[in-house]
Motif scaffolding. Structure first.
Motif, PDB file in Angstrom:
ATOM      1  N   ALA A  78       7.146  -5.762   8.562  1.00 55.29           N
ATOM      2  CA  ALA A  78       7.050  -4.385   8.072  1.00 55.29           C
ATOM      3  C   ALA A  78       5.921  -4.361   7.043  1.00 55.29           C
ATOM      4  O   ALA A  78       5.687  -5.355   6.352  1.00 55.29           O
ATOM      5  CB  ALA A  78       8.360  -3.947   7.434  1.00 55.29           C
ATOM      6  N   HIS A  79       5.221  -3.223   6.952  1.00 49.96           N
ATOM      7  CA  HIS A  79       4.110  -3.162   5.986  1.00 49.96           C
ATOM      8  C   HIS A  79       4.556  -2.504   4.687  1.00 49.96           C
ATOM      9  O   HIS A  79       5.364  -1.578   4.695  1.00 49.96           O
ATOM     10  CB  HIS A  79       2.872  -2.479   6.590  1.00 49.96           C
ATOM     11  CG  HIS A  79       3.014  -1.034   6.948  1.00 49.96           C
ATOM     12  ND1 HIS A  79       2.724  -0.020   6.057  1.00 49.96           N
ATOM     13  CD2 HIS A  79       3.379  -0.424   8.098  1.00 49.96           C
ATOM     14  CE1 HIS A  79       2.892   1.149   6.658  1.00 49.96           C
ATOM     15  NE2 HIS A  79       3.296   0.953   7.893  1.00 49.96           N
ATOM     16  N   VAL A  80       4.012  -3.007   3.575  1.00 51.62           N
ATOM     17  CA  VAL A  80       4.456  -2.523   2.254  1.00 51.62           C
ATOM     18  C   VAL A  80       3.616  -1.355   1.743  1.00 51.62           C
ATOM     19  O   VAL A  80       4.029  -0.664   0.807  1.00 51.62           O
ATOM     20  CB  VAL A  80       4.455  -3.637   1.178  1.00 51.62           C
ATOM     21  CG1 VAL A  80       5.426  -4.741   1.532  1.00 51.62           C
ATOM     22  CG2 VAL A  80       3.056  -4.189   0.931  1.00 51.62           C
ATOM     23  N   ALA A 140       8.791   6.349   3.548  1.00 49.24           N
ATOM     24  CA  ALA A 140       9.656   5.751   4.586  1.00 49.24           C
ATOM     25  C   ALA A 140       8.781   4.950   5.554  1.00 49.24           C
ATOM     26  O   ALA A 140       9.224   3.956   6.124  1.00 49.24           O
ATOM     27  CB  ALA A 140      10.419   6.837   5.332  1.00 49.24           C
ATOM     28  N   ASP A 141       7.559   5.379   5.746  1.00 53.06           N
ATOM     29  CA  ASP A 141       6.531   4.616   6.462  1.00 53.06           C
ATOM     30  C   ASP A 141       5.833   3.746   5.430  1.00 53.06           C
ATOM     31  O   ASP A 141       4.978   4.223   4.699  1.00 53.06           O
ATOM     32  CB  ASP A 141       5.556   5.574   7.142  1.00 53.06           C
ATOM     33  CG  ASP A 141       4.440   4.849   7.857  1.00 53.06           C
ATOM     34  OD1 ASP A 141       4.522   3.627   7.991  1.00 53.06           O
ATOM     35  OD2 ASP A 141       3.468   5.515   8.261  1.00 53.06           O
ATOM     36  N   ASP A 142       6.197   2.509   5.243  1.00 48.47           N
ATOM     37  CA  ASP A 142       7.096   1.798   6.111  1.00 48.47           C
ATOM     38  C   ASP A 142       8.198   1.122   5.303  1.00 48.47           C
ATOM     39  O   ASP A 142       8.678   0.051   5.630  1.00 48.47           O
ATOM     40  CB  ASP A 142       6.282   0.778   6.908  1.00 48.47           C
ATOM     41  CG  ASP A 142       7.099   0.100   8.000  1.00 48.47           C
ATOM     42  OD1 ASP A 142       8.069   0.694   8.457  1.00 48.47           O
ATOM     43  OD2 ASP A 142       6.771  -1.038   8.349  1.00 48.47           O
ATOM     44  N   LYS A 143       8.600   1.775   4.188  1.00 47.39           N
ATOM     45  CA  LYS A 143       9.634   1.143   3.367  1.00 47.39           C
ATOM     46  C   LYS A 143      10.991   1.226   4.037  1.00 47.39           C
ATOM     47  O   LYS A 143      11.893   0.444   3.703  1.00 47.39           O
ATOM     48  CB  LYS A 143       9.619   1.732   1.972  1.00 47.39           C
ATOM     49  CG  LYS A 143       8.390   1.201   1.217  1.00 47.39           C
ATOM     50  CD  LYS A 143       7.988   2.016   0.044  1.00 47.39           C
ATOM     51  CE  LYS A 143       6.694   1.450  -0.525  1.00 47.39           C
ATOM     52  NZ  LYS A 143       6.154   2.336  -1.571  1.00 47.39           N
ATOM     53  N   ASP A 174      -1.572  -3.170   3.609  1.00 50.42           N
ATOM     54  CA  ASP A 174      -2.763  -2.504   4.156  1.00 50.42           C
ATOM     55  C   ASP A 174      -2.759  -2.123   5.638  1.00 50.42           C
ATOM     56  O   ASP A 174      -3.818  -2.046   6.250  1.00 50.42           O
ATOM     57  CB  ASP A 174      -4.003  -3.365   3.850  1.00 50.42           C
ATOM     58  CG  ASP A 174      -4.289  -3.409   2.354  1.00 50.42           C
ATOM     59  OD1 ASP A 174      -3.851  -2.474   1.644  1.00 50.42           O
ATOM     60  OD2 ASP A 174      -4.922  -4.365   1.898  1.00 50.42           O
ATOM     61  N   GLU A 175      -1.580  -1.836   6.196  1.00 48.59           N
ATOM     62  CA  GLU A 175      -1.543  -1.354   7.585  1.00 48.59           C
ATOM     63  C   GLU A 175      -2.237  -0.008   7.707  1.00 48.59           C
ATOM     64  O   GLU A 175      -2.940   0.257   8.673  1.00 48.59           O
ATOM     65  CB  GLU A 175      -0.092  -1.234   8.057  1.00 48.59           C
ATOM     66  CG  GLU A 175       0.067  -0.940   9.552  1.00 48.59           C
ATOM     67  CD  GLU A 175       0.143   0.543   9.910  1.00 48.59           C
ATOM     68  OE1 GLU A 175       0.108   0.855  11.112  1.00 48.59           O
ATOM     69  OE2 GLU A 175       0.201   1.401   9.001  1.00 48.59           O
ATOM     70  N   GLU A 176      -2.028   0.841   6.707  1.00 50.29           N
ATOM     71  CA  GLU A 176      -2.512   2.225   6.814  1.00 50.29           C
ATOM     72  C   GLU A 176      -4.038   2.321   6.790  1.00 50.29           C
ATOM     73  O   GLU A 176      -4.596   3.346   7.165  1.00 50.29           O
ATOM     74  CB  GLU A 176      -1.927   3.084   5.674  1.00 50.29           C
ATOM     75  CG  GLU A 176      -0.399   3.162   5.676  1.00 50.29           C
ATOM     76  CD  GLU A 176       0.175   3.954   6.837  1.00 50.29           C
ATOM     77  OE1 GLU A 176      -0.609   4.481   7.650  1.00 50.29           O
ATOM     78  OE2 GLU A 176       1.412   4.042   6.921  1.00 50.29           O
ATOM     79  N   ILE A 177      -4.706   1.278   6.322  1.00 50.30           N
ATOM     80  CA  ILE A 177      -6.164   1.313   6.340  1.00 50.30           C
ATOM     81  C   ILE A 177      -6.709   0.361   7.408  1.00 50.30           C
ATOM     82  O   ILE A 177      -7.875  -0.026   7.379  1.00 50.30           O
ATOM     83  CB  ILE A 177      -6.763   1.018   4.940  1.00 50.30           C
ATOM     84  CG1 ILE A 177      -6.247  -0.307   4.381  1.00 50.30           C
ATOM     85  CG2 ILE A 177      -6.446   2.155   3.976  1.00 50.30           C
ATOM     86  CD1 ILE A 177      -6.961  -0.749   3.098  1.00 50.30           C
ATOM     87  N   LEU A 197       8.613  -3.152  12.577  1.00 45.50           N
ATOM     88  CA  LEU A 197       9.600  -2.085  12.390  1.00 45.50           C
ATOM     89  C   LEU A 197       8.838  -0.924  11.790  1.00 45.50           C
ATOM     90  O   LEU A 197       8.726  -0.805  10.571  1.00 45.50           O
ATOM     91  CB  LEU A 197      10.697  -2.555  11.416  1.00 45.50           C
ATOM     92  CG  LEU A 197      11.916  -3.309  11.938  1.00 45.50           C
ATOM     93  CD1 LEU A 197      12.802  -2.398  12.762  1.00 45.50           C
ATOM     94  CD2 LEU A 197      11.544  -4.513  12.753  1.00 45.50           C
ATOM     95  N   ASP A 198       8.262  -0.070  12.622  1.00 40.59           N
ATOM     96  CA  ASP A 198       7.329   0.943  12.107  1.00 40.59           C
ATOM     97  C   ASP A 198       7.273   2.150  13.054  1.00 40.59           C
ATOM     98  O   ASP A 198       6.254   2.827  13.142  1.00 40.59           O
ATOM     99  CB  ASP A 198       5.932   0.286  11.969  1.00 40.59           C
ATOM    100  CG  ASP A 198       5.013   1.043  11.031  1.00 40.59           C
ATOM    101  OD1 ASP A 198       5.495   1.938  10.310  1.00 40.59           O
ATOM    102  OD2 ASP A 198       3.806   0.728  11.018  1.00 40.59           O
ATOM    103  N   GLY A 199       8.381   2.399  13.783  1.00 42.78           N
ATOM    104  CA  GLY A 199       8.442   3.547  14.697  1.00 42.78           C
ATOM    105  C   GLY A 199       9.460   4.562  14.205  1.00 42.78           C
ATOM    106  O   GLY A 199      10.183   4.318  13.241  1.00 42.78           O
TER     107      GLY A 199
END
Ligand SMILES: [Zn+2]
Length: 421
Positions: A78-80, A140-143, A174-177, A197-199
């Motif tokens: 999961a990304h922080v 919540a994305d992605d906590k 850094d998933e979002e970038i 876990l990111d859906g």
């Protein structure tokens, strides 16, 4: 009071972990370290093994096998970080057993979560819903994913009677970038199959993503004094750039005309003057043939533009960005099939949704670690109306447990790509 899925989630969202595309460090923002260090401490308190936080902010840990079979290593990620919307001073609000009436967010009453506008909310009536307060995203994305994975670790370590093979967890920055897993050491992770876990929707499994290329068109015109432009043969690079864009718009090539499995050519940036213009594009398609066709169309347009104006110099450069994970998963669908079976075993209707973007799993799969994406329950990501139902996050924990059991039962002959190195 013992920690729960909800108490974890509420704690994690209050840490500002917005990533920063302008930074070239990993993680891109200091707040991500705060959450990573907290998770490191919590993993230690739970009794996880091999806890390691590396110099780039990849936090990994193990849940040792309880089965005596020889099994592949399964990882959960999961990304922080959170997206490009204010993520500081998040005030999560709990709406217990939500009655289905529109939720007006107190810090900005213009923000209303109304099931008439957001039909997904109807699935949350009677559940414990968490929202932000109006001025920030919720995260919540992605906590939600982070809280699900931590709760999974907690459960498994407390219930050694659940038989499973070696498990790894990984929290990444850094998933979002788009840099979520670039510096992740796959040998150190040592997993043979992984899941992010990111859906969104309970029951959702994503095993196809776009394939993406980037393209840069550089147009060199001929710049002269405007008073003498005609005799001196001015060629205005801006007009040539506009011609190219006009054709693409006439062909409805952009993302604003595409949905479902259709790809696009998206002009993302135009900079320039009379002498020189630089146009940037992203190209997307689910099929590699379709992606190649988009590159070929752009090449054809540039060649035509060059032929029509030989005094200009037009160059096109196309580079790969990421590839559809389905290209690899199709060769062995077990990671996907077991995920779908786990959803059904949890009592959920399966939803296979091709992702109109890339995920961390796209890059991991391309690098040799098959990584489909599973739901964590969050909705309306990247904005103030983000929400999640606690019961949906709990379903994600249950689905992961079902999946872990299935790998124990049937995973023995799955190829070991990284666990035996
Ligand atoms: Zn995400």
């Amino acid at each position: 009071m013992p920690d729960t899925l909800l108490s974890r989630f509420l704690r994690y969202v209050q840490i500002d972990t917005q990533s920063d595309a302008r930074s070239d460090t990993t993680p891109s923002s200091p707040g991500q370290w705060d959450l990573l260090r907290l998770l490191e401490t919590e993993l230690r308190a739970l009794g996880a093994a091999d806890i390691h936080l590396d110099a780039f902010g990849y936090l990994t840990a193990s849940v040792p096998a309880t089965s005596d079979k020889d099994l592949p290593t399964v990882a959960f990620l999961a990304h922080v970080d959170t997206a490009d919307f204010p993520g500081a001073n998040v005030k999560p609000l709990l709406h217990p057993a939500w009655d289905g009436q529109p939720i007006r967010l107190p810090d900005d009453p213009a923000q209303v979560l109304d099931p008439a506008l957001y039909p997904d909310l109807r699935t949350a009536v009677g559940k414990d819903v968490v929202t932000a307060s109006g001025r920030t995203l919720l995260g919540a994305d992605d906590k939600a994913g982070v809280a699900v994975v931590m709760t999974l670790v907690d459960y498994l370590l407390a219930h050694p009677e659940v038989k499973h093979g070696p498990l790894r967890v990984c929290f990444n920055p850094d998933e979002e970038i788009g840099r979520g897993v670039e510096k992740l050491d796959l040998r150190a992770l040592g997993a043979d199959v992984a899941y992010t876990l990111d859906g969104e929707y309970p029951g959702e499994v994503n095993w196809e993503t776009f394939s993406g290329d980037s393209a840069v068109v550089t147009i060199e015109g001929v710049s002269t004094h405007p008073g003498w432009a005609k005799p001196q043969g001015m060629v205005n690079a801006l007009h040539l750039a506009a011609k190219l864009l006009a054709v693409l718009e006439a062909e409805r090539a952009g993302p604003e005309y595409s949905a479902g499995r259709q790809g696009f050519i998206h002009a993302t940036n135009l900079e320039g003057n009379t002498a020189r213009a630089v146009l940037r594009f992203i190209l997307r398609d689910f099929d590699l043939d379709g992606l190649a066709a988009k590159g070929a169309r752009l090449t054809q347009l540039c060649t035509g533009l060059q032929a029509a104006e030989p005094r200009a110099r037009i160059q096109l450069e196309i580079k790969p960005t990421y590839r559809n994970m389905g290209e690899w998963l199709k060769q062995d669908m077990r990671p996907v099939d077991l995920a779908l079976e786990a959803m059904r075993a949890t009592g959920l209707e399966t939803k296979i949704i091709p992702v109109r973007g890339g995920t961390d799993g796209s890059r991991l799969t391309e690098r040799g670690l098959p990584t489909p994406n599973l739901f964590d329950g969050g909705h309306n990501w990247h904005g103030p109306l983000e929400w999640v139902a606690v019961q949906d996050m709990e379903l994600a924990v249950q689905a992961c447990l079902a999946l872990i059991r299935l790998w124990e039962e049937r995973g023995g002959d799955y190829p070991r790509s990284f666990s035996r190195q």
